[in-house]
Design a protein around this motif. Structure first.
Motif, PDB file in Angstrom:
ATOM      1  N   ARG A 172       0.847  -1.546   0.204  1.00  0.00           N
ATOM      2  CA  ARG A 172       0.009  -0.163  -0.464  1.00  0.00           C
ATOM      3  C   ARG A 172       1.109   0.790   0.245  1.00  0.00           C
ATOM      4  O   ARG A 172       0.056   2.162  -1.010  1.00  0.00           O
ATOM      5  CB  ARG A 172      -0.919  -0.405   1.217  1.00  0.00           C
TER       6      ARG A 172
ATOM      7  N   GLU B  47       2.018   2.019  -3.088  1.00  0.00           N
ATOM      8  CA  GLU B  47       1.452   2.209  -4.455  1.00  0.00           C
ATOM      9  C   GLU B  47       0.735   1.060  -5.039  1.00  0.00           C
ATOM     10  O   GLU B  47       1.315   1.594  -6.173  1.00  0.00           O
ATOM     11  CB  GLU B  47       1.206   4.200  -4.986  1.00  0.00           C
ATOM     12  N   ASN B  48       1.066   0.082  -4.982  1.00  0.00           N
ATOM     13  CA  ASN B  48       1.386  -1.377  -6.140  1.00  0.00           C
ATOM     14  C   ASN B  48       1.631  -0.812  -6.533  1.00  0.00           C
ATOM     15  O   ASN B  48       1.588  -1.269  -8.463  1.00  0.00           O
ATOM     16  CB  ASN B  48      -0.675  -1.448  -6.528  1.00  0.00           C
TER      17      ASN B  48
END
Length: 921
Positions: A826, A829-830
């Motif tokens: 997370r 942010e992937n």
């Protein structure tokens, strides 16, 4: 004593018998009619019990007979001065009781202490008349007659000497000097006897004692001067000359000899004073006048020399001797009194019958006018220069040209230098060098180049000309020509010994700077590396050397030689040589120390023999090996600030050539000798940073560990500093003690510093201590819970811990690990990297279905590749040589792992298709 003086006036080798008879037997008239002596008598007398013959034959205490005479004489002078002051005090205060008051006649059985002392020392001390206590010397007719026994023995010895019965004369004269030790006649006759026996040493010693008891016998002192000159003892010559000049102050020859002696010893002031005394005695002596002025100039007293010459010229003697005038003009000019020099030249010109000045004086007048701001005479003199090339013409033109050059008038200096080149058939290199320097001073550097080349052809070994020419060529952008000029020729490279100019440190440094400016790093390093390395090694050794307090035996012997220049059987062995008081003090101490060491050595030998042990001489304590400081290949290299940048450039060049170990060696040695007065703190910081950056490139990073440690100590919160540190540490062995201690120290010192905590966790992970690693990661997590790297480390560490055999609640630990990994996903942010790490974690614990889904997400993403981060001085390889050139895109790694899952599940075709799509070149 006229007859006695006749005997003393004889030459060194011949003495008539009649003169000896007359010298040994003074007449009654001489004893009664002699005038007051004043200071003629000796200042001291032998004490009771002293045997003068033993002093001559045995030479006790090394003999220090001369020193004993001097000491007794000084004591006698001090005693006489003390009595004089006491008498003066008694006259001023006659009623005052004090130490100067005379004892009463009845205190000692009616006799004074002076009378008792005179009675006890009868025959050894002269009695002074009561009425003469306030008067120096003795009164007319007060000389005491010789003891009849002494007179008889002298007469008998004289007869034996006249009859050449020397062996019969010697015992009689020995009795004479024992009975009357303070009378010069016996010593003098003994000296004549021993001289006839060709025993020059004893003859000299007895004559010396006789001279001490007849201070104003100038002929005897002159005779001793002649003997001491033949003996070759400079100090003895100096002493005898000084006594002879006191005895005969009007003898000019003695003063000339003494002045020459002082001149050879480098004591120019004393020599000048003697020449001035000669000039006062002989005002017509031109040589004394000129030499005195030159000596005063040598010792820095030019004004005094000018005064002597002015007095001579003003006395009206300048008409007969031009050399005095020329010297006076030269002294005026050297003393910047050019107006006086010009007036003197005009005065001489007015006295001449000719209208034209001599050529050399006209040149001096031209120089004086130029100093006074009048340059018109320079043009006139230039046009009047003779065309014939004589030695006088060349010397005068060179003097004028050099004078204009020193004044900074380079235009006129060039004119005279070119005239000098025309007059000279084969000009030397120094002339071309001066012409080049004139053009450089006139800012016409290009015109100076051909003249410097001509000078270099004449003076190939001159380093100054070569460096000056190289700097001009380099500033003009002629770098290749500069390299050829500073590089040794092929012939010198083939020979085992290159030319001396190439061995000069300044030449090598200049050439190295040229190579560095052109980017020729390998040539730059090959030129200067060995010299810099050897210089640093030598400076390091020199700093460790400390002065040896214990002087070696050899040094002590050399110092003690000052006290033992004469032969051992001479009475005046140990005669103080011509040396300073400090040198004589060192020599005396050295002699005593040698005697002390010899006594101690003998004591040790006796103890060893008494104990039944075998004695072995050990000279190690007596001869300490004192190492002198060595001269480095580049003298003064570290003291110059501009060379510090050259040192840094050398280290950077070595790093660029991947010669990391040599670069670190230079940095190590430079910092070892880098004191605060040599290297600035900024420069030392630069060297340490450079050492930290190139430390990991060596095969053994231990040598660079101290530098990276220093960097993180200076910047404890810098991630870049800790990255450099860890890059070096990662190449070390797992249990490197310094690293572990340092990490613990930094963690204890700074609790809020995260990098050492993470590094500690990595170290535990590398040795499979996942529980300790997890504890360190969680400690870092408390400080920065939103750091992606920390979350990744905690998650992977918990998963590795769960796969161990000792943990009971494995599933719970795995879930916690994935919780940290998803937080990491997370926070990132992937990103492709985070998805790949999640997939790899699922693959690691055996959840292949979840792993395959995340691998497919990775394959669906595309990341732009970036070059691998490198240190500033790492040489980046080409893409074909670097397997990590595309390390940012993880699709190939994900495809390979996914094909393993497909292959293991039996989907071979699907696995082959994945490899073909993503892993085929």
């Amino acid at each position: 004593m006229e007859d006695n003086n006749k005997a003393c006036d004889e030459t060194v080798s011949t003495t008539t018998e009649m003169e000896v008879v007359e010298a040994a037997a003074p007449t009654e008239a001489e004893e009664g009619d002699e005038e007051e002596e004043g200071e003629e008598g000796c200042e001291f007398e032998f004490e009771i019990g002293t045997d003068p013959v033993d002093l001559v034959q045995e030479a006790p205490d090394g003999v220090e007979l001369y020193q004993r005479f001097e000491r007794l004489e000084n004591e006698a002078i001090e005693e006489r001065e003390r009595k004089r002051k006491a008498v003066q005090h008694q006259r001023q205060f006659p009623d005052q009781e004090g130490p100067s008051k005379k004892p009463r006649q009845d205190e000692f059985l009616g006799a004074t202490m002076e009378e008792i002392d005179e009675l006890m020392n009868f025959g050894f001390r002269r009695r002074r008349s009561r009425g003469s206590c306030g008067k120096k010397g003795r009164r007319k007719g007060s000389r005491k007659k010789l003891n009849p026994i002494v007179s008889t023995k002298i007469a008998q010895a004289t007869v034996h000497y006249a009859s050449k019965e020397y062996n019969e004369a010697i015992p009689l004269l020995h009795d004479v000097v024992r009975l009357a030790p303070n009378i010069a006649d016996g010593y003098h006759l003994l000296g004549l006897v021993h001289d006839s026996l060709h025993d020059r040493k004893k003859a000299f010693n007895f004559h010396m004692i006789a001279a001490f008891f007849s201070r104003k016998d100038a002929s005897l002192w002159k005779k001793l001067v002649a003997w001491s000159i033949k003996m070759g003892d400079v100090a003895l010559v100096k002493h005898c000359l000084s006594k002879a000049m006191i005895a005969d102050p009007d003898d000019v020859g003695l003063k000339f000899d003494a002045a020459m002696l002082y001149f050879n010893a480098g004591e120019f002031l004393k020599a000048a004073e003697l020449y001035e005394q000669i000039l006062r005695l002989s005002p017509e002596n031109v040589q004394a006048c000129i030499t005195a002025a030159k000596m005063y100039r040598k010792c820095g007293r030019t004004e005094k020399g000018i005064q002597i010459l002015e007095d001579y010229v003003n006395a009206g003697k300048q008409k007969s001797d031009l050399s005095v005038i020329e010297l006076l003009i030269n002294l005026y000019m050297s003393n910047n009194a050019h107006n006086k020099a010009l007036r003197q030249i005009d005065k001489w010109h007015a006295a001449l019958d000719s209208e034209k000045l001599p050529f050399h004086l006209e040149a001096k007048a031209t120089i004086c006018c130029a100093h006074l701001g009048d340059m018109s005479h320079a043009e006139v003199f230039l046009h009047h220069l003779p065309l014939e090339a004589t030695k006088e013409t060349i010397d005068v033109v060179a003097e004028v040209a050099d004078s204009f050059f020193e004044m900074g008038n380079y235009d006129y200096a060039l004119k005279f230098y070119f005239k000098l080149e025309f007059l000279t058939d084969n000009p030397d290199g120094d002339l071309y060098k001066k012409i080049g320097q004139c053009y450089m001073s006139l800012k016409e550097r290009s015109k100076a180049v051909p003249f410097f080349y001509k000078a270099l052809n004449k003076m190939e070994e001159n380093v100054e000309i070569r460096l000056t020419l190289a700097s001009i060529l380099f500033e003009e952008g002629k770098e290749d020509e500069t390299i050829i000029l500073l590089s040794p020729s092929d012939s010198s490279e083939k020979n085992s010994q290159p030319k001396s100019w190439w061995l000069n440190s300044q030449v090598k440094m200049q050439l190295a700077k040229v190579y560095h400016s052109k980017g020729m790093l390998e040539s730059f390093v090959n030129t200067i590396y060995s010299s810099v390395r050897d210089t640093l090694i030598t400076e390091s050794i020199n700093q460790k050397l400390r002065p040896v307090k214990k002087l070696s035996k050899h040094v002590l012997i050399e110092r003690a030689k000052l006290l033992a220049e004469q032969e051992p059987d001479s009475v005046f062995h140990g005669f103080r040589p011509l040396a300073s008081s400090a040198e004589l003090l060192k020599a005396s101490r050295a002699k005593k120390l040698l005697e002390k060491r010899a006594a101690l050595k003998e004591q040790k030998r006796a103890v060893a023999i008494a104990s039944g042990l075998e004695w072995h001489t050990d000279d190690s304590d007596e001869e300490p090996q004192r190492r002198e400081k060595q001269e480095p290949p580049l003298p003064g290299f570290l003291q110059k600030q501009e060379n510090h940048q050259l040192l840094v450039d050398l280290c950077k060049a070595l790093a660029s050539l991947q010669r990391y170990w040599e670069a670190l060696e230079i940095i190590n040695k430079a910092l070892k000798v880098a004191h605060d007065d040599i290297f600035s703190s900024q420069r030392k910081e630069e060297l340490r940073s450079l050492g930290a950056e190139i430390a990991y490139g060596t095969t053994d990073p231990k040598h660079g560990f101290d530098y990276v440690k220093y960097i993180v100590q200076q910047h404890p919160y810098s991630n870049a500093a800790w990255n450099c540190y860890y890059k070096v540490v990662s190449k070390l062995e797992d249990r490197y003690s310094k690293h572990n201690k340092f990490v613990r120290y930094m963690r204890n010192l700074r609790n809020d510093c995260i990098p050492p905590i993470i590094i500690s966790g990595h170290q535990f992970n590398s040795i499979s201590q996942h529980q300790a690693a997890t504890a360190d990661y969680l400690e870092a997590y408390k400080l920065q819970p939103d750091n992606p790297l920390i979350n990744l480390c905690v998650g992977t560490s918990l998963i590795n811990l769960a796969l161990g055999f000792r943990l009971k609640n494995k599933h719970h630990c795995i879930i916690q690990g994935f919780a940290f990994l998803y937080k990491y996903l997370r926070l990132c942010e992937n990103s492709q990297e985070a998805l790949y790490n999640i997939a790899r974690a699922y693959h690691h614990v055996g959840l292949v279905t979840l792993a395959a889904s995340y691998y497919e997400k990775v394959l669906a993403m595309h990341e732009k590749d970036e070059p691998v981060p490198r240190l500033p001085y790492e040489k980046p390889p080409s893409d074909q040589q670097d397997p990590k050139s595309n390390y940012c895109d993880l699709r190939r790694e994900a495809a390979y792992n996914l094909h393993l899952i497909y292959k293991k599940s039996g989907a071979v075709d699907l696995a082959r298709q994945i490899l073909k799509d993503y892993c085929t070149v």
